[in-house]
Enzyme design. Structure first.
Site, mmCIF file in Angstrom:
data_model
loop_
_atom_site.group_PDB
_atom_site.id
_atom_site.type_symbol
_atom_site.label_atom_id
_atom_site.label_comp_id
_atom_site.label_asym_id
_atom_site.label_seq_id
_atom_site.Cartn_x
_atom_site.Cartn_y
_atom_site.Cartn_z
ATOM 1 N N ASN A 145 0.854 -1.534 0.500
ATOM 2 C CA ASN A 145 -0.251 0.323 0.105
ATOM 3 C C ASN A 145 0.517 1.330 -0.190
ATOM 4 O O ASN A 145 -0.028 2.255 0.487
ATOM 5 C CB ASN A 145 -0.955 -0.310 1.047
ATOM 6 C CG ASN A 145 -0.035 0.094 2.377
ATOM 7 O OD1 ASN A 145 1.383 0.056 2.713
ATOM 8 N ND2 ASN A 145 -1.054 -0.503 4.182
ATOM 9 N N HIS A 147 3.043 1.736 1.850
ATOM 10 C CA HIS A 147 4.198 2.257 3.018
ATOM 11 C C HIS A 147 5.188 2.142 3.557
ATOM 12 O O HIS A 147 5.942 1.485 2.511
ATOM 13 C CB HIS A 147 3.608 1.569 4.020
ATOM 14 C CG HIS A 147 3.488 0.236 4.764
ATOM 15 N ND1 HIS A 147 3.069 -1.273 5.106
ATOM 16 C CD2 HIS A 147 4.794 -0.445 4.694
ATOM 17 C CE1 HIS A 147 3.532 -1.747 5.463
ATOM 18 N NE2 HIS A 147 5.179 -1.584 5.099
HETATM 19 C C1 GLP Z 1 6.873 -3.670 6.703
HETATM 20 C C2 GLP Z 1 7.820 -3.115 7.450
HETATM 21 C C3 GLP Z 1 8.949 -1.791 5.652
HETATM 22 C C4 GLP Z 1 9.308 -2.993 5.233
HETATM 23 C C5 GLP Z 1 7.525 -3.815 4.351
HETATM 24 C C6 GLP Z 1 7.656 -4.493 3.385
HETATM 25 O O1 GLP Z 1 6.077 -4.270 7.643
HETATM 26 N N1 GLP Z 1 7.959 -2.254 8.288
HETATM 27 O O2 GLP Z 1 9.947 -1.696 6.477
HETATM 28 O O3 GLP Z 1 8.896 -2.512 3.990
HETATM 29 O O4 GLP Z 1 6.703 -4.094 5.115
HETATM 30 O O5 GLP Z 1 8.113 -5.778 3.963
HETATM 31 P P1 GLP Z 1 8.752 -6.636 2.916
HETATM 32 O O6 GLP Z 1 9.930 -6.496 2.425
HETATM 33 O O7 GLP Z 1 8.786 -8.204 3.473
HETATM 34 O O8 GLP Z 1 7.985 -7.097 1.547
#
Ligand code: GLP
Length: 251
Positions: A145, A147
């Site tokens: 999303n 973030h």
């Molecule tokens: C998490 C973290 C982020 C991360 C994102 C994506 O919840 N707080 O810092 O970049 O989600 O995670 P992933 O790399 O496992 O797709």
């Protein structure tokens, strides 16, 4: 709310595989350490940086980088998980990176998920980053999303380290690391977008087709708090390092 800015570009570096993109990120991190051996790294957790950390460990073992004077600050931590919990971000960092390189454990910082006074712990974290001279290179991933760290859509562009509630989508995405979804914490401490934007250099790594839409919005969509990663375009020195799958929807 849409935020208008004057400078609104992001450097994009595309590699055919996740391995190559991860090696590039490791090279950039090692480069920052070699330029300033007593500098400050901002680090990230999640599935995405794992290969980059492995590549960095390889560079360390080959004698190409020395972490002995470096300081590190992680982006975020779940509230309610002790440091030794297998899913805490502190545990992740110890396992995936810190215990395999020569960083001084006393100089590695992750927000305290068990702090009794969260607001105070957050302002203390900000003060520690400031006292360390600020972050030289901040590594980021990106959520589906948009973030960054745990700054979910709607987070203010000038937000600082604080307690946040995770969205249902993020809780669902992160449930894969836990035995069941009920065990995923609902709250976290995260550096704010304002905190992240103060880093001197930002490297965002995105891998896989699942991130392609979020990457497209970050690079080409409106600069808006509804897609937090798009706010990175307000920064002068951001590079998105992508594998071909994550870059698929870029024109
Ligand atoms: C998490 C973290 C982020 C991360 C994102 C994506 O919840 N707080 O810092 O970049 O989600 O995670 P992933 O790399 O496992 O797709």
């Amino acid at each position: 709310m849409t935020v208008e800015t004057e400078s609104n570009s992001i450097n994009v570096a595309i590699f055919s595989t996740a391995e190559e993109a991860s090696r590039e990120v490791a090279r950039r991190i090692a480069g920052a350490v070699n330029r300033r051996p007593d500098g400050v790294l901002g680090l990230a957790t999640g599935g995405t940086p794992v290969k980059a950390y492995q590549a960095l460990i390889g560079m360390y073992r080959d004698g190409k980088v020395d972490f002995s004077k470096i300081r590190t600050f992680n982006l975020d931590e779940y509230i309610g998980l002790p440091a030794d919990h297998p899913q805490s971000f502190r545990h992740f960092m110890d396992q995936q990176l810190f215990q395999s390189i020569n960083v001084d454990p006393e100089r590695t910082f992750v927000p305290d998920g068990l702090a009794s006074d969260v607001a105070q712990a957050c302002s203390q974290y900000e003060a520690m980053i400031r006292d360390a001279g600020g972050i030289d290179l901040q590594l980021l991933g990106i959520g589906h999303n948009g973030h960054i760290a745990f700054n979910e859509p709607g987070s203010a562009a000038d937000s600082r380290t604080r307690q946040v509630a995770l969205t249902d989508e993020t809780i669902e995405n992160n449930a894969r690391f836990f035995e069941s979804i009920d065990q995923v914490p609902r709250h976290a401490i995260t550096m704010g977008i304002g905190t992240i934007l103060e880093a001197r250099e930002i490297v965002l790594l995105a891998l896989g087709e699942g991130k392609a839409e979020a990457v497209k919005k970050m690079v080409h969509g409106p600069i808006t708090e509804q897609h937090p990663a798009s706010l990175l375009r307000r920064h002068r020195n951001v590079t998105a390092v992508l594998d071909a799958a994550a870059a698929r929807r870029l024109a």
